[in-house]
Design a protein around this motif. Structure first.
Motif, PDB file in Angstrom:
ATOM      1  N   GLY A   1      28.599  34.575   8.754  1.00 58.95           N
ATOM      2  CA  GLY A   1      29.645  33.979   9.593  1.00 58.95           C
ATOM      3  C   GLY A   1      30.310  32.776   8.940  1.00 58.95           C
ATOM      4  N   MET A   2      29.801  32.339   7.808  1.00 55.06           N
ATOM      5  CA  MET A   2      30.398  31.144   7.180  1.00 55.06           C
ATOM      6  C   MET A   2      31.833  31.406   6.736  1.00 55.06           C
ATOM      7  N   LYS A   3      32.044  32.620   6.213  1.00 53.68           N
ATOM      8  CA  LYS A   3      33.387  32.919   5.663  1.00 53.68           C
ATOM      9  C   LYS A   3      34.470  32.813   6.732  1.00 53.68           C
ATOM     10  N   SER A   4      34.136  33.119   7.996  1.00 54.57           N
ATOM     11  CA  SER A   4      35.183  33.101   9.026  1.00 54.57           C
ATOM     12  C   SER A   4      35.060  31.899   9.970  1.00 54.57           C
ATOM     13  N   PHE A   5      34.163  30.977   9.657  1.00 50.86           N
ATOM     14  CA  PHE A   5      33.999  29.792  10.510  1.00 50.86           C
ATOM     15  C   PHE A   5      35.295  28.966  10.485  1.00 50.86           C
ATOM     16  N   PRO A   6      35.847  28.616  11.662  1.00 49.73           N
ATOM     17  CA  PRO A   6      37.141  27.932  11.662  1.00 49.73           C
ATOM     18  C   PRO A   6      37.068  26.435  11.339  1.00 49.73           C
ATOM     19  N   GLY A   7      35.852  25.856  11.306  1.00 49.80           N
ATOM     20  CA  GLY A   7      35.746  24.405  11.065  1.00 49.80           C
ATOM     21  C   GLY A   7      35.414  24.090   9.615  1.00 49.80           C
ATOM     22  N   ARG A   8      34.772  22.924   9.445  1.00 49.76           N
ATOM     23  CA  ARG A   8      34.489  22.437   8.096  1.00 49.76           C
ATOM     24  C   ARG A   8      33.037  22.715   7.739  1.00 49.76           C
ATOM     25  N   ILE A   9      32.798  23.221   6.520  1.00 47.25           N
ATOM     26  CA  ILE A   9      31.432  23.389   6.022  1.00 47.25           C
ATOM     27  C   ILE A   9      31.315  22.559   4.748  1.00 47.25           C
ATOM     28  N   MET A  10      30.330  21.707   4.692  1.00 52.13           N
ATOM     29  CA  MET A  10      30.173  20.882   3.497  1.00 52.13           C
ATOM     30  C   MET A  10      28.702  20.624   3.225  1.00 52.13           C
ATOM     31  N   HIS A  11      28.389  20.245   1.997  1.00 53.32           N
ATOM     32  CA  HIS A  11      27.021  19.828   1.647  1.00 53.32           C
ATOM     33  C   HIS A  11      26.948  18.297   1.717  1.00 53.32           C
ATOM     34  N   SER A  12      25.767  17.770   1.969  1.00 55.91           N
ATOM     35  CA  SER A  12      25.625  16.305   2.044  1.00 55.91           C
ATOM     36  C   SER A  12      26.085  15.627   0.748  1.00 55.91           C
ATOM     37  N   HIS A  13      26.046  16.344  -0.373  1.00 55.49           N
ATOM     38  CA  HIS A  13      26.544  15.803  -1.645  1.00 55.49           C
ATOM     39  C   HIS A  13      28.001  15.329  -1.522  1.00 55.49           C
ATOM     40  N   ASP A  14      28.778  16.017  -0.674  1.00 53.61           N
ATOM     41  CA  ASP A  14      30.199  15.685  -0.510  1.00 53.61           C
ATOM     42  C   ASP A  14      30.476  14.835   0.725  1.00 53.61           C
ATOM     43  N   PHE A  15      29.427  14.486   1.457  1.00 54.21           N
ATOM     44  CA  PHE A  15      29.584  13.651   2.663  1.00 54.21           C
ATOM     45  C   PHE A  15      29.881  12.227   2.203  1.00 54.21           C
ATOM     46  N   ARG A  16      30.959  11.654   2.730  1.00 60.81           N
ATOM     47  CA  ARG A  16      31.332  10.299   2.323  1.00 60.81           C
ATOM     48  C   ARG A  16      31.420   9.329   3.503  1.00 60.81           C
ATOM     49  N   ASP A  17      31.859   9.824   4.662  1.00 60.26           N
ATOM     50  CA  ASP A  17      32.191   8.886   5.722  1.00 60.26           C
ATOM     51  C   ASP A  17      32.029   9.551   7.090  1.00 60.26           C
ATOM     52  N   ALA A  18      31.080   9.059   7.875  1.00 62.53           N
ATOM     53  CA  ALA A  18      30.774   9.679   9.165  1.00 62.53           C
ATOM     54  C   ALA A  18      31.924   9.569  10.165  1.00 62.53           C
ATOM     55  N   GLU A  19      32.860   8.648   9.931  1.00 61.82           N
ATOM     56  CA  GLU A  19      34.008   8.480  10.840  1.00 61.82           C
ATOM     57  C   GLU A  19      34.759   9.793  11.030  1.00 61.82           C
ATOM     58  N   GLU A  20      34.736  10.620   9.968  1.00 57.47           N
ATOM     59  CA  GLU A  20      35.430  11.899   9.993  1.00 57.47           C
ATOM     60  C   GLU A  20      34.968  12.765  11.176  1.00 57.47           C
ATOM     61  N   PHE A  21      33.746  12.526  11.640  1.00 51.91           N
ATOM     62  CA  PHE A  21      33.168  13.408  12.663  1.00 51.91           C
ATOM     63  C   PHE A  21      33.166  12.786  14.072  1.00 51.91           C
ATOM     64  N   ARG A  22      33.875  11.672  14.193  1.00 54.17           N
ATOM     65  CA  ARG A  22      33.983  11.036  15.517  1.00 54.17           C
ATOM     66  C   ARG A  22      34.532  12.039  16.534  1.00 54.17           C
ATOM     67  N   GLY A  23      33.861  12.161  17.684  1.00 55.41           N
ATOM     68  CA  GLY A  23      34.344  13.053  18.742  1.00 55.41           C
ATOM     69  C   GLY A  23      34.081  14.536  18.495  1.00 55.41           C
ATOM     70  N   LYS A  24      33.396  14.854  17.395  1.00 49.73           N
ATOM     71  CA  LYS A  24      33.187  16.277  17.042  1.00 49.73           C
ATOM     72  C   LYS A  24      31.755  16.721  17.343  1.00 49.73           C
ATOM     73  N   ASN A  25      31.608  18.039  17.487  1.00 48.51           N
ATOM     74  CA  ASN A  25      30.276  18.632  17.563  1.00 48.51           C
ATOM     75  C   ASN A  25      29.858  18.998  16.134  1.00 48.51           C
ATOM     76  N   VAL A  26      28.723  18.459  15.716  1.00 50.38           N
ATOM     77  CA  VAL A  26      28.312  18.634  14.324  1.00 50.38           C
ATOM     78  C   VAL A  26      26.954  19.334  14.268  1.00 50.38           C
ATOM     79  N   VAL A  27      26.847  20.318  13.374  1.00 47.80           N
ATOM     80  CA  VAL A  27      25.547  20.932  13.094  1.00 47.80           C
ATOM     81  C   VAL A  27      25.101  20.469  11.718  1.00 47.80           C
ATOM     82  N   VAL A  28      23.861  19.992  11.640  1.00 46.35           N
ATOM     83  CA  VAL A  28      23.293  19.526  10.367  1.00 46.35           C
ATOM     84  C   VAL A  28      22.107  20.437  10.050  1.00 46.35           C
ATOM     85  N   LEU A  29      22.081  21.002   8.842  1.00 47.14           N
ATOM     86  CA  LEU A  29      20.946  21.860   8.474  1.00 47.14           C
ATOM     87  C   LEU A  29      20.033  21.134   7.501  1.00 47.14           C
ATOM     88  N   GLY A  30      18.719  21.212   7.746  1.00 53.14           N
ATOM     89  CA  GLY A  30      17.743  20.561   6.861  1.00 53.14           C
ATOM     90  C   GLY A  30      16.759  19.759   7.686  1.00 53.14           C
TER      91      GLY A  30
END
Ligand SMILES: Cc1cc2nc3c(=O)[nH]c(=O)nc-3n(C[C@H](O)[C@H](O)[C@H](O)COP(=O)(O)OP(=O)(O)OC[C@H]3O[C@@H](n4cnc5c(N)ncnc54)[C@H](O)[C@@H]3O)c2cc1C
Ligand SMILES: NC(=O)c1ccc[n+]([C@@H]2O[C@H](COP(=O)([O-])OP(=O)(O)OC[C@H]3O[C@@H](n4cnc5c(N)ncnc54)[C@H](OP(=O)(O)O)[C@@H]3O)[C@@H](O)[C@H]2O)c1
Length: 445
Positions: free
Chosen positions: A172-201
């Motif tokens: 389902g990743m290929k058709s997921f309409p939101g953002r998928i990223m690895h923590s390596h590319d995570f820079r700023d949590a502000e980006e996720f203000r007001g969002k529903n976030v799933v964290v794996l690990g």
């Protein structure tokens, strides 16, 4: 003259530079040293970069640091024995500093010497091979786009192992309409203000990235663990559920039947030990573990004693362990420590690896790495530091996290170098939004 290459000018590479500098100060004749780093400045991961993906020269960005990162362990556990926090800041500071403060500290002692002259920045080591006598190193001067070569007697690999992300794929990743990223590319949590976030690990990145997103206003944070949950008492708005099964549209469906609408999936799924520049006979192949095999005393490559690795372990102990490793490597290179015969090396490695394989919980892991670091410490003239206090501090810290994951960073500990106790920070971590060095150091009188 003996020639030594140090690959990487992060905390480990800087420990290596410092170790030789200290020997020279004592009047010892040190080898010629060339250090290479592919970033534009020293400090490794601590030299925050806004960039993700490739840099301006087409190289993958090695940096995994993010804004608002605060130390996840007490600073007292990583303090340099030869350069205390009190000495650097001129006063005791709280126990859990943000990134900029630790960065300033890491660089403090190396800035005092002429060590920067030994580092070739914007220079990627692209190939290292051994011809039975010496190492040939090829490196790319990124600014002038030139490949150059040089010959060395010893090589110290201090390139880190939290730069190349491990990225799994879920249906389902290929058709997921939101953002998928690895923590390596995570820079700023502000980006996720007001969002529903799933964290794996279920390790440090998952814990901290999830907490960051919560702290900076995510609507909900759902952590999906694969094997064992972290099991902390998460605040309202955060939960931990069992393993992602698939994504369907914008829904994350977990194996325990839990369904969560989500705007973003952040993969905190760890990193690869990746050394594309080393020939097969020199290459460490390991996962993230406390005692990677084939390294005598966790440092000397079993198949070639002129090759050293620093900081390749999974890490409770960091900067002072890197120092102990660097001092040890230096003394092997300078002939002050003799590497024993092959069967003794084998026996020593097997002893540590089999001890490691029996570890069952965090306290045992802390004991294991403390014993390892103490043993290394005894082998060189790295200055005195109270590892028993560090052991105790680590265990208290672990228990503080279990008590309350939101408040453990408000605690204070005593320095294993000077004995001074970190003052309580003026603002609790949960509501401290400004992580600048100036604000952090600005303690009320
Ligand atoms: C997100 C994150 C947060 C962390 N937070 C903490 C913390 O709070 N406290 C703590 O103690 N530890 C923390 N760590 C652990 C971290 O591993 C150490 O603090 C430390 O940075 C390790 O130092 P290093 O020198 O081994 O690696 P790095 O810091 O990764 O430095 C390696 C250097 O090698 C260079 N390099 C790599 N390949 C090449 C090449 N081929 N040619 C030339 N140069 C090369 C890179 O450019 C880099 O500068 C964190 C790690 C991560 C990923
Ligand atoms: N200062 C800070 O606050 C801070 C913040 C972030 C990171 N760090 C540091 O960064 C370093 C790296 O930590 P890390 O957490 O990135 O790596 P890590 O400790 O190696 O953990 C990797 C995690 O990925 C999980 N995983 C792997 N494949 C998975 C999959 N397919 N699905 C779900 N989970 C999967 C693993 O779970 P399994 O156990 O199930 O295999 C494990 O929990 C550490 O040294 C840490 O201290 C520090």
């Amino acid at each position: 003259m003996t020639k030594v290459a140090i690959i990487g000018a992060g905390p480990c590479g800087l420990s290596a530079l410092r170790s030789f500098e200290q020997a020279e100060k004592k009047g010892e004749k040190i080898p010629e040293i060339v250090c290479f780093d592919k970033q534009e400045d020293w400090g490794g991961l601590w030299n925050y970069s806004w960039r993700t993906g490739s840099d301006q020269y087409g190289d993958p960005v090695p940096n995994s640091m993010y804004r608002y990162l605060w130390s996840n362990g007490p600073k007292e556990c990583l303090e340099f024995a030869d350069y205390s926090f009190d000495e650097h800041f001129g006063k005791p500071i709280p126990s859990f500093p943000p990134r900029e403060v630790l960065y300033d500290y890491i660089l403090g002692r190396v800035k005092k010497g002429n060590l920067k002259d030994k580092v070739k920045f914007n220079t990627s080591v692209t190939n290292v091979s051994y011809n039975g006598k010496s190492f040939e190193i090829s490196y790319r001067d990124k600014v002038n786009n030139k490949i150059l070569k040089d010959i060395f007697d010893y090589v110290i690999v201090s390139t880190g192992h939290f730069s190349v992300p491990f990225i799994p794929e879920y249906p389902g990743m290929k058709s997921f309409p939101g953002r998928i990223m690895h923590s390596h590319d995570f820079r700023d949590a502000e980006e996720f203000r007001g969002k529903n976030v799933v964290v794996l690990g279920s390790s440090y990145s998952a814990e901290d990235v999830a907490l960051q997103c919560h702290k900076y206003g995510a609507k909900s944070v759902t952590i999906g663990y694969r094997h064992n949950p972290m099991g902390f008492k998460w605040p309202d708005g955060m939960k931990e559920v069992f393993h992602l099964d698939k994504l369907e549209g914008n829904k994350a469906i977990f194996k325990d039947g839990h369904v969560q609408e989500t705007d973003a999936v952040i993969l905190c799924t760890g990193y690869l030990h990746h050394f594309p520049f080393l020939t097969e006979d020199l290459k460490l192949k390991t996962g993230n573990r406390l005692y990677p095999p084939k390294l005598y005393k966790g440092v000397v490559w079993q198949d070639n004693h002129k090759l050293m690795y620093l900081g390749m372990q999974d890490q409770f102990h960091t900067f002072n362990m890197f120092d102990c490793q660097a001092w040890f490597a230096r003394d092997v290179i300078m002939g002050k420590i003799k590497v024993p015969n092959d069967s003794e090396i084998e026996k020593d490695i097997n002893k540590w690896v089999s001890l490691e394989e029996k570890l069952e919980n965090a306290d045992q892991m802390i004991d294991f790495q403390t014993e390892y670091t103490k043993e290394l410490h005894d082998l060189s003239d790295y200055p005195k530091i109270d590892f028993e206090l560090i052991r105790k501090t680590f265990k208290e810290w672990e228990h503080h996290k279990v008590e309350n994951i939101m408040t453990y960073r408000n605690k204070s500990f005593a320095s294993p170098v000077t004995g001074s106790v970190g003052p309580k920070h003026h603002t609790d971590w949960e509501i401290a939004m400004d992580d600048s060095l100036k604000t952090f150091l600005d303690q009320p009188k």
